[in-house]
Design a protein around this motif. Sequence first.
Motif, PDB file in Angstrom:
ATOM      1  N   VAL A 195      26.521   7.309   6.587  1.00  0.00           N
ATOM      2  CA  VAL A 195      26.179   6.437   7.703  1.00  0.00           C
ATOM      3  C   VAL A 195      27.172   6.741   8.816  1.00  0.00           C
ATOM      4  O   VAL A 195      28.377   6.814   8.595  1.00  0.00           O
ATOM      5  N   LEU A 196      26.645   6.933  10.010  1.00  0.00           N
ATOM      6  CA  LEU A 196      27.436   7.320  11.169  1.00  0.00           C
ATOM      7  C   LEU A 196      27.312   6.234  12.235  1.00  0.00           C
ATOM      8  O   LEU A 196      26.203   5.854  12.625  1.00  0.00           O
ATOM      9  N   LYS A 240      19.640  18.353  14.187  1.00  0.00           N
ATOM     10  CA  LYS A 240      20.027  19.744  14.446  1.00  0.00           C
ATOM     11  C   LYS A 240      21.460  20.007  13.986  1.00  0.00           C
ATOM     12  O   LYS A 240      21.745  21.028  13.357  1.00  0.00           O
ATOM     13  N   LEU A 241      22.373  19.075  14.283  1.00  0.00           N
ATOM     14  CA  LEU A 241      23.772  19.228  13.901  1.00  0.00           C
ATOM     15  C   LEU A 241      23.934  19.376  12.390  1.00  0.00           C
ATOM     16  O   LEU A 241      24.652  20.249  11.907  1.00  0.00           O
ATOM     17  N   PHE A 242      23.248  18.518  11.638  1.00  0.00           N
ATOM     18  CA  PHE A 242      23.386  18.512  10.179  1.00  0.00           C
ATOM     19  C   PHE A 242      22.361  19.402   9.477  1.00  0.00           C
ATOM     20  O   PHE A 242      22.345  19.475   8.251  1.00  0.00           O
ATOM     21  N   LYS A 243      21.495  20.043  10.259  1.00  0.00           N
ATOM     22  CA  LYS A 243      20.482  20.952   9.708  1.00  0.00           C
ATOM     23  C   LYS A 243      19.611  20.258   8.665  1.00  0.00           C
ATOM     24  O   LYS A 243      19.408  20.749   7.551  1.00  0.00           O
ATOM     25  N   VAL A 244      19.107  19.084   9.062  1.00  0.00           N
ATOM     26  CA  VAL A 244      18.191  18.319   8.219  1.00  0.00           C
ATOM     27  C   VAL A 244      16.936  18.017   9.037  1.00  0.00           C
ATOM     28  O   VAL A 244      16.931  18.178  10.261  1.00  0.00           O
ATOM     29  N   ALA A 300      29.242  16.667   6.056  1.00  0.00           N
ATOM     30  CA  ALA A 300      29.322  15.923   7.318  1.00  0.00           C
ATOM     31  C   ALA A 300      30.637  16.200   8.039  1.00  0.00           C
ATOM     32  O   ALA A 300      30.635  16.473   9.242  1.00  0.00           O
ATOM     33  N   LEU A 301      31.740  16.139   7.318  1.00  0.00           N
ATOM     34  CA  LEU A 301      33.048  16.359   7.937  1.00  0.00           C
ATOM     35  C   LEU A 301      33.181  17.753   8.537  1.00  0.00           C
ATOM     36  O   LEU A 301      33.821  17.928   9.565  1.00  0.00           O
TER      37      LEU A 301
END
Length: 105
Positions: A22-23, A67-71, A99-100
């Motif tokens: 969770v972000l 896009k950032l997490f490629k999901v 994530a990190l």
Amino acid sequence: MSDSISLLKIPPYLKVVPEGIVLNLHVQPKSSHTAFAGLYGSSLKLKVQPPPVDGAANIACRQFLAKLFKVSKSSVVLKSGANSREKTFLIADISLDYALARLPG
């Protein structure tokens, strides 16, 4: 690096849950570009180009995180803050280390 070691370095805007992470974001709409911009209190600040009209800023956040997490976009769920600058997103099926590695550090 294992998740148990990473627990010591979890930033305040990130939380591990059984579904993924969770972000917590502070979103600034109507920016010149979409990108992270440091911390805002205990949230990660995200500048997005679209204005907060008809959910456009929320869609931009979701697309940026996918896009950032490629999901897939369906793996990025707005949990709270649809009408607020303070937003909480669930990114499903990713690990803390993953994530990190992709978040600004």
